[in-house]
Scaffold this motif. Structure first.
Motif, PDB file in Angstrom:
ATOM      1  N   LEU A  32     -21.175  -3.344 -20.147  1.00 34.39           N
ATOM      2  CA  LEU A  32     -19.911  -4.003 -19.823  1.00 34.39           C
ATOM      3  C   LEU A  32     -19.967  -5.495 -20.138  1.00 34.39           C
ATOM      4  N   THR A  33     -21.130  -6.117 -19.959  1.00 36.15           N
ATOM      5  CA  THR A  33     -21.288  -7.536 -20.274  1.00 36.15           C
ATOM      6  C   THR A  33     -21.155  -7.781 -21.775  1.00 36.15           C
ATOM      7  N   LEU A  34     -21.686  -6.873 -22.580  1.00 35.37           N
ATOM      8  CA  LEU A  34     -21.620  -7.038 -24.034  1.00 35.37           C
ATOM      9  C   LEU A  34     -20.215  -6.829 -24.584  1.00 35.37           C
ATOM     10  N   GLU A  35     -19.348  -6.196 -23.828  1.00 37.61           N
ATOM     11  CA  GLU A  35     -17.984  -5.951 -24.283  1.00 37.61           C
ATOM     12  C   GLU A  35     -17.137  -7.228 -24.281  1.00 37.61           C
ATOM     13  N   HIS A  36     -17.515  -8.234 -23.498  1.00 39.67           N
ATOM     14  CA  HIS A  36     -16.732  -9.464 -23.386  1.00 39.67           C
ATOM     15  C   HIS A  36     -17.621 -10.667 -23.683  1.00 39.67           C
ATOM     16  N   THR A  37     -17.030 -11.719 -24.209  1.00 39.19           N
ATOM     17  CA  THR A  37     -17.796 -12.916 -24.538  1.00 39.19           C
ATOM     18  C   THR A  37     -17.798 -13.944 -23.415  1.00 39.19           C
ATOM     19  N   LEU A  41     -15.728  -9.974 -14.503  1.00 39.13           N
ATOM     20  CA  LEU A  41     -15.828  -9.612 -13.094  1.00 39.13           C
ATOM     21  C   LEU A  41     -16.363  -8.195 -12.907  1.00 39.13           C
ATOM     22  N   THR A  42     -15.912  -7.253 -13.695  1.00 42.85           N
ATOM     23  CA  THR A  42     -16.333  -5.864 -13.540  1.00 42.85           C
ATOM     24  C   THR A  42     -17.832  -5.706 -13.765  1.00 42.85           C
ATOM     25  N   SER A  43     -18.370  -6.346 -14.803  1.00 41.36           N
ATOM     26  CA  SER A  43     -19.812  -6.229 -15.064  1.00 41.36           C
ATOM     27  C   SER A  43     -20.620  -6.890 -13.956  1.00 41.36           C
ATOM     28  N   ASN A  44     -20.113  -7.977 -13.394  1.00 43.95           N
ATOM     29  CA  ASN A  44     -20.826  -8.627 -12.286  1.00 43.95           C
ATOM     30  C   ASN A  44     -20.808  -7.768 -11.028  1.00 43.95           C
ATOM     31  N   ILE A  45     -19.715  -7.066 -10.779  1.00 43.02           N
ATOM     32  CA  ILE A  45     -19.639  -6.162  -9.629  1.00 43.02           C
ATOM     33  C   ILE A  45     -20.622  -5.009  -9.806  1.00 43.02           C
ATOM     34  N   VAL A  46     -20.680  -4.439 -11.006  1.00 49.12           N
ATOM     35  CA  VAL A  46     -21.612  -3.339 -11.272  1.00 49.12           C
ATOM     36  C   VAL A  46     -23.055  -3.834 -11.178  1.00 49.12           C
ATOM     37  N   LEU A  47     -23.329  -5.063 -11.619  1.00 40.61           N
ATOM     38  CA  LEU A  47     -24.664  -5.639 -11.484  1.00 40.61           C
ATOM     39  C   LEU A  47     -25.018  -5.819 -10.002  1.00 40.61           C
ATOM     40  N   GLY A  48     -24.049  -6.225  -9.191  1.00 42.06           N
ATOM     41  CA  GLY A  48     -24.268  -6.327  -7.754  1.00 42.06           C
ATOM     42  C   GLY A  48     -24.594  -4.978  -7.130  1.00 42.06           C
TER      43      GLY A  48
END
Length: 147
Positions: A32-37, A41-48
């Motif tokens: 999800l992080t690689l999808e955006h530059t 927020l979504t990738s940070n929530i999943v990382l949490g």
């Protein structure tokens, strides 16, 4: 005084499934992080969520207090308080220990531990005066259950 805890992991198949799913959450977060530059927020929530499950997975331990062995497990319904006199046998293998007691659902339970934790736990158990069980060194004890 701080109570001494001895960390453990469940038998091999359960540990592999749990940690595979946990690291799957990490990889999903990285995708999800690689999808955006920009920060997303979504990738940070999943990382949490990944960090939450990592801390939860490391929160398995033994504690010895008041003539009881407290087996602190992942789920609150699986946590046990076993009186030391109810322990029938402790088998010590190269990478794990197996505790036999009538208070376990299956009669016996296998715990994977590091050598340092395992040695400290066994020494602490030997110092308990109410422990009357035998502690057996078994070099053939493996980290997977045999059914």
């Amino acid at each position: 005084m701080k109570k001494k805890v001895y960390h453990w992991q469940p038998e091999l198949s359960t540990a592999i499934i749990y940690w595979s799913c946990t690291f799957g959450i990490l990889f999903l977060s990285l995708i999800l992080t690689l999808e955006h530059t920009r920060p997303y927020l979504t990738s940070n929530i999943v990382l949490g969520i990944f960090f939450f499950f990592t801390l939860l997975g490391c929160n398995r331990y033994f504690m010895i207090e008041n003539e009881q062995l407290i087996v602190h497990a992942l789920l609150p319904i699986r946590r046990k308080k076993i009186t030391l006199s109810a322990i029938e046998m402790i088998r010590v293998g190269p990478k794990c220990i197996e505790i036999s007691s009538i208070e376990f659902k299956e009669g016996t339970q296998l715990f994977i531990m590091t050598k340092k934790n395992k040695h400290a736990f066994i020494q602490s158990m030997k110092q308990q005066c109410s422990l009357t069980t035998q502690i057996i060194d078994d070099p053939l004890l493996t980290i997977g259950k045999h059914y």
